[in-house]
Every structure is written in C-alpha cells, then in structure tokens.
Design a protein around this motif. Structure first.
Motif: not given
Length: 512
Positions: A159-172
């Motif tokens: 989630x956005x108040x955490x690492x928000x990893x699922x919102x990144x492009x996979x490459x990052x």
C-alpha cells in the motif's frame, strides 16, 4: 463500417486510419488462424546442442568479433508489478486474523506459492525494510498475534503508506539483497550487459517502458549509476521508448461491432508485446540481444549466463558471416551449380528452410531466403515452465521453417497437431540475439518480416462488459516469423524469471 466524425477524429489521433480499424474488425470476424506444426524442434532436429569445445570456440569468436559491431540489449520492461503481487492483494483483501487462522486460509486457497511465501518471508530482499516501516506505522505491532502481524506486513508491502511495491514497474522492484545494497532487476540487467555488450568501454541498453515510468527508471539510474559504473568499469548509454499508440488495436463486442466506453468513445487496447517490433525497427544498432526484464540472476551466478550469451552471439556471427558471403557470391552472378547446391544445403540443413523454387528463378529464390533478419534463440529443456516452444511449421505456401509457437496458436482439436505439440522437448525463455542489418550494412524494415496472420484474439472485460481484444503477432512469434532462425540449447540455470513474489524466494534469487 460507418464511423462518426468523432470516431474518425479519435482514430486519426491514434495515428491510424479508418481502413486499418476496419481491417482489424475483419480479423475478429475471421477468428484465430491456427498454425500447421509439422514437428517439434528437438536436439539434432532444429535445436543445436553445443558441446564444451565448440562453446569455448564460439565465446572466443564473439570476443574477437564484437568490437567490429554496434551492439545493444533490448529489454521489454513495460510490465507492472501488480500481477506479481496478485496473491498478496487477495490475501490483504480476504484474510481476517480475528476470524481465520493463516494456515486455514492458505489451505482454502490451495496456493502453494503463498504457503512458501509465509514460510520464508524473512528471505525477501525487502523484508527488513517492510518490517521497519510496519513497526513505524503501527505502534502496537509487536503485541499482535503472528497472523495479525503478517496481515499488516503484507499491507505495508503493497500500500501507498508503505513500500507500495505493486505500484512499481516490475523492473524497479527489489529483487536481490546483497551485503551492501539491494538490487532491482533493472540494475542486474546493467551488470549483465557490462560483461558481454561493452564496446570501447560503453554498454548500450534500450528499455521499453510504460508511459509515466520513464522518470522512475531515470531516478533509479541516478541512484545507482556511481556504484554500477565503479563496479563494472563500464559507462552505460541507456535509452527508453514507449509502445506507440498507433499499435493499439480496436476492441469489439460479441457482435463484432466496435466496443464503446460509457462515454460512447471507441475503445482501443495495447496490441501486446508484438507491437514492440515498431520500437525495435527504430534502433540504429546492428546486433541486438533481447531478454525480458524479470529474467535475471544474482551476481555469483552471472558468469554462466554471460558465457551462454557470448556463445549465442558467437553462433550469430558465425552464421551471419556465411550468409553474407553467400549473398555476395549470388550477386556477382555466374555461380556454379556446385555452389548453388551448397547454398541450398545450408538453407535446408542449418536454417531448416524447406521449400522449392522454379528452376529458372532458383538464384532469386536463394537470395530472397538469405536476405532476411537473422536470430539465434536459446532454448531450454522443458521442465514444466510456461512459455512458447520451438517447432517446424508449414506456412500456407507449403514452406517449412523454424518458429517459436505459443500454445494458443496450436489447433488442439486436431489430434495430430495436439500429439505433435506434446512431443516438444524445449521451451522459449526469450534469450535471443538478432542481426538487424544486411550484408551491405543497410537496416532491414522489420515490418516486412511479420506474419500478420499470427495475430491473436482474446476474451477480456471492460466496465464489467465482455469484449474481444486483438493482440498483434507476438514479438518473437509472428513478429519474427519471416526471419532466419537458429535454435541452440541453453541450460535451465540461465532462465530465472520472477512471475510471482514467491519466485524471489527461490535459491537462484538468493545471493550466496
């Protein structure tokens, strides 16, 4: 088809014409065309198995030749990480630690990857960062049950108040944790490229990214540039491109009428990775390595990958040299029948092109078959991984050639075709090196070598309504159908894709 003025304006803004949209609608009405596979390509019959001595020769040949060529690595990197975290999103939405035990929830889903994830969560490269962030956001975290802690930890990852990893492009997404830093797939591609792409101290890479993500990649490069260039002793030239909007395709409803949004606009969808042939066609370089963004290894396993990349490159240079020599001989004229037979044997035995020609047009036939883009593709022994496979395929003119075919292209209702498909021994890991210029140094127009009939229709939904989507011929399937192709076996250790977050817990993604 009667398009309104508003429709025509929308179509023209895409950079296409109403006629092209009508042609796409006709493809929907026609339906998917199944390919005619005659045999699975196997070791010794379409796939070369290169033994140790020859492998070393090819590596040496690549090292000798590479500085004479413009070389680049082409990485399709527009994929979002959201699919990678799908099971975690489901968990965050569905799991209630006050009503269920974690074990019961996982048993109910039957998701073995999810079980593996929670059993080894502390091995994730971003675990410590996520734990620290969770404790910061939730002061009572340490007093909660283990199951409630897992729920908060997963929500922090997503989630956005955490690492928000699922919102990144996979490459990052952080892939590998080392003693001094955590590396993304993007960084690992740079380290790999430095080992076999470097010419005159420079390695060139081209990433195709989603619009809006270019700045994120550039920001990551700014963060890591000093470390990566110092470690490799190489300077990097990094390019980015987007999938061109003109490669988007119209969607239709079940009556083959254009699908319309709630605002009554025509609905276009991205045309799949096959649309990237447009991006590849814009490249200036002659030799292009192609590899997906999520297929990387840790630094300790890199040398094996690099050796096999050089082996594929050496094989490409070897075959390219032969092709260019034959084309020069044919263009000079007055070729002996012995030499013509030698060239035809090369087409049959090394490029696996089986066809026939009118005797009077035989020289032109040989020229036409040789004057094509060339690719050497690594193939991995099939161990149950998803992906297309290597086959000998007959086209509508009766000519047989080597092709990479996806399961959806095979007519499984035909018992003979289904049997041939089951005989496949290898699959396509997308480990390809391409030659994009001819013997005169002129770039091929790659559009001329696409088999448009290999487009693919899929059922999708939009706003809860069903639609049919059209994907362009896949980049390494129909997009390269009329290229000359060599298949070479590479070891499974060179193929380490990350499709789900649990894949990061595999031994191959744990730095030693």
């Amino acid at each position: 088809m009667n398009f309104s003025e508003k429709d025509i304006l929308q179509i023209e803004e895409k950079g296409i014409t109403s006629k092209e949209v009508e042609e796409q609608i006709e493809i929907f009405k026609r339906g998917n065309i199944k390919v005619d596979i005659t045999e699975a390509a196997t070791t010794g019959n379409g796939i070369s198995k290169i033994e140790s001595a020859e492998k070393h020769e090819l590596i040496e040949f690549y090292d000798t030749e590479k500085d004479k060529h413009e070389i680049l690595k082409f990485v399709p990197a527009s994929g979002a990480a959201s699919r990678m975290f799908k099971s975690l999103h489901n968990f965050a939405d569905e799991f209630d630690p006050e009503r269920h035990e974690l074990r019961e929830y996982i048993d109910g889903t039957g998701d073995k990857d999810l079980r593996h994830f929670f059993n080894h969560i502390e091995k994730l490269p971003f675990y410590e960062h996520a734990l620290k962030k969770t404790r910061k956001n939730h002061s009572g975290y340490d007093d909660l049950s283990h199951d409630a802690q897992y729920k908060l930890l997963v929500k922090t990852i997503l989630e956005s108040d955490g690492l928000f990893l699922s919102n990144l492009p996979k490459g990052l997404v952080p892939f590998h944790k080392y003693g001094t830093h955590i590396a993304t797939a993007f960084e690992e591609h740079l380290l790999e490229a430095a080992k076999y792409l470097e010419v005159n101290g420079v390695a060139k890479l081209h990433f195709t990214v989603a619009e809006g993500d270019k700045e994120k990649f550039q920001g990551e490069w700014k963060e890591i540039q000093e470390r990566v260039e110092e470690k490799t002793g190489v300077k990097f030239e990094i390019e980015y491109s987007y999938q061109d909007p003109k490669t988007d395709t119209i969607a239709v409803n079940n009556d083959y009428e254009p699908f319309r949004t709630e605002e009554d606009d025509l609905f276009f969808r991205p045309g799949g990775h096959g649309a990237l042939i447009e991006n590849m066609n814009q490249l200036d370089e002659e030799i292009v390595f192609v590899k997906n963004i999520d297929n990387v290894v840790t630094e300790d396993a890199l040398q094996n990958v690099v050796d096999h990349k050089k082996m594929l490159g050496g094989k490409l240079f070897q075959v390219q040299k032969k092709v260019f020599n034959y084309l020069e001989i044919l263009e000079k004229g007055n070729v002996s029948s012995e030499k013509l037979n030698e060239i035809q044997a090369f087409l049959n035995d090394e490029l696996f092109i089986k066809g026939s020609s009118n005797e009077d047009l035989f020289v032109e036939y040989l020229k036409e078959k040789l004057h094509r883009p060339l690719r050497v593709c690594g193939m991995v022994k099939n161990e149950g991984e998803p992906g297309g496979g290597p086959f000998l395929v007959k086209d509508k003119n009766g000519e047989i050639s080597l092709q990479i075919i996806e399961g959806a292209q095979i007519d499984n209702d035909n018992p003979e075709q289904a049997k041939t498909a089951r005989e496949a021994t290898h699959f396509n890991p997308v480990d390809i090196v391409c030659s994009l210029k001819d013997h005169k140094g002129e770039a091929f127009d790659l559009h001329e070598y696409v088999d448009e009939e290999m487009s693919f229709i899929a059922d999708k939904t939009k706003d809860g309504k069903p639609l049919k989507a059209l994907e362009r011929p896949g980049l390494w399937n129909g997009g390269m159908a009329k290229w000359n192709t060599i298949f070479v076996e590479v070891p499974v250790e060179t193929f380490n894709p990350v499709k789900t977050v649990s894949d990061l817990l595999k031994e191959s993604h744990q730095p030693r």
